[in-house]
Each structure stands twice: as structure tokens, then as C-alpha cells.
Scaffold this motif. Structure first.
Motif, PDB file in Angstrom:
ATOM      1  N   UNK A  82      24.084   9.996  -1.173  1.00 27.13           N
ATOM      2  CA  UNK A  82      24.818   8.752  -1.399  1.00 27.13           C
ATOM      3  C   UNK A  82      23.867   7.560  -1.391  1.00 27.13           C
ATOM      4  N   UNK A  83      22.899   7.557  -0.486  1.00 31.95           N
ATOM      5  CA  UNK A  83      21.924   6.455  -0.450  1.00 31.95           C
ATOM      6  C   UNK A  83      21.100   6.411  -1.731  1.00 31.95           C
ATOM      7  N   UNK A  84      20.653   7.569  -2.221  1.00 34.28           N
ATOM      8  CA  UNK A  84      19.862   7.597  -3.456  1.00 34.28           C
ATOM      9  C   UNK A  84      20.682   7.098  -4.643  1.00 34.28           C
ATOM     10  N   UNK A  85      21.937   7.520  -4.716  1.00 35.29           N
ATOM     11  CA  UNK A  85      22.812   7.059  -5.798  1.00 35.29           C
ATOM     12  C   UNK A  85      23.019   5.548  -5.691  1.00 35.29           C
ATOM     13  N   UNK A  86      23.253   5.049  -4.484  1.00 35.85           N
ATOM     14  CA  UNK A  86      23.449   3.613  -4.293  1.00 35.85           C
ATOM     15  C   UNK A  86      22.211   2.827  -4.689  1.00 35.85           C
ATOM     16  N   UNK A  87      21.022   3.323  -4.316  1.00 36.13           N
ATOM     17  CA  UNK A  87      19.780   2.648  -4.692  1.00 36.13           C
ATOM     18  C   UNK A  87      19.616   2.618  -6.208  1.00 36.13           C
ATOM     19  N   UNK A  88      19.905   3.728  -6.876  1.00 38.64           N
ATOM     20  CA  UNK A  88      19.787   3.780  -8.336  1.00 38.64           C
ATOM     21  C   UNK A  88      20.778   2.817  -8.987  1.00 38.64           C
ATOM     22  N   UNK A  89      21.994   2.747  -8.469  1.00 46.49           N
ATOM     23  CA  UNK A  89      22.981   1.817  -9.014  1.00 46.49           C
ATOM     24  C   UNK A  89      22.544   0.373  -8.790  1.00 46.49           C
ATOM     25  N   UNK A  90      21.998   0.085  -7.625  1.00 41.89           N
ATOM     26  CA  UNK A  90      21.531  -1.271  -7.328  1.00 41.89           C
ATOM     27  C   UNK A  90      20.379  -1.662  -8.247  1.00 41.89           C
ATOM     28  N   UNK A  91      19.454  -0.752  -8.503  1.00 44.15           N
ATOM     29  CA  UNK A  91      18.350  -1.029  -9.425  1.00 44.15           C
ATOM     30  C   UNK A  91      18.884  -1.280 -10.830  1.00 44.15           C
ATOM     31  N   UNK A  92      19.850  -0.467 -11.248  1.00 40.97           N
ATOM     32  CA  UNK A  92      20.430  -0.627 -12.574  1.00 40.97           C
ATOM     33  C   UNK A  92      21.156  -1.971 -12.677  1.00 40.97           C
TER      34      UNK A  92
END
Length: 84
Positions: A43-53
Motif C-alpha cells: 500500500x505504501x509503494x502504491x501510494x508513493x507511485x500515485x503521489x509521484x504521478x
């Protein structure tokens, strides 16, 4: 696994099967905790990727390459989806 451990605990009629069921229950709880920690990591990795996007998209002006023109998104009149 917890369901199976519960069934073993309730069906045990002697001390040794009860102890084995309890050990199985402890193992299932440990596996569940490991799965929870791994899920938090995903979940943290997905959240980080979404935040970068989101951060990258926030810096783009409207109409820049890769972004649809204003009012031309899916569902908008003249958009990319056919009418119903």
C-alpha cells in the motif's frame, strides 16, 4: 488458516490434539501478521507511485502532451467513449 485452527481447537477432545491445535493457531496468527506487514508495504509503494504521478501531472499545463484537451475526457460530449 485461522478457521481451520478454530475447528481443530473445538474438535479436540484430548490434551495432545488440543495442544497441537493451539500451536497451529499461533502459526496462523504469525502468518497473518506477516501478511499484514507485507500488505502495508504494498500500500505504501502504491501510494508513493500515485503521489509521484499526481505531482508530475500537477506541473503540466493544460493541453500538454499526454493530457486530454479540456472537455474532451471520457464521457464528455465529443469524448473518447461512444454514447449509450
Amino acid at each position: 488458516m485461522t478457521n481451520a485452527a478454530g475447528r481443530l481447537l473445538f474438535n479436540a477432545d484430548e490434551l495432545e490434539p488440543l495442544a497441537a491445535a493451539a500451536r497451529f493457531d499461533v502459526v496462523s496468527i504469525a502468518l497473518m501478521l506477516i501478511a499484514a506487514v507485507l500488505a502495508i508495504g504494498v500500500i505504501r509503494k502504491i501510494s508513493e507511485a500515485q503521489e509521484e504521478h499526481r505531482s508530475a501531472a500537477a506541473g503540466m499545463p493544460f493541453g500538454s502532451p499526454g493530457m486530454p484537451p479540456v472537455g474532451m475526457g471520457p464521457g464528455a460530449p465529443g469524448g473518447h467513449h461512444p454514447g449509450y
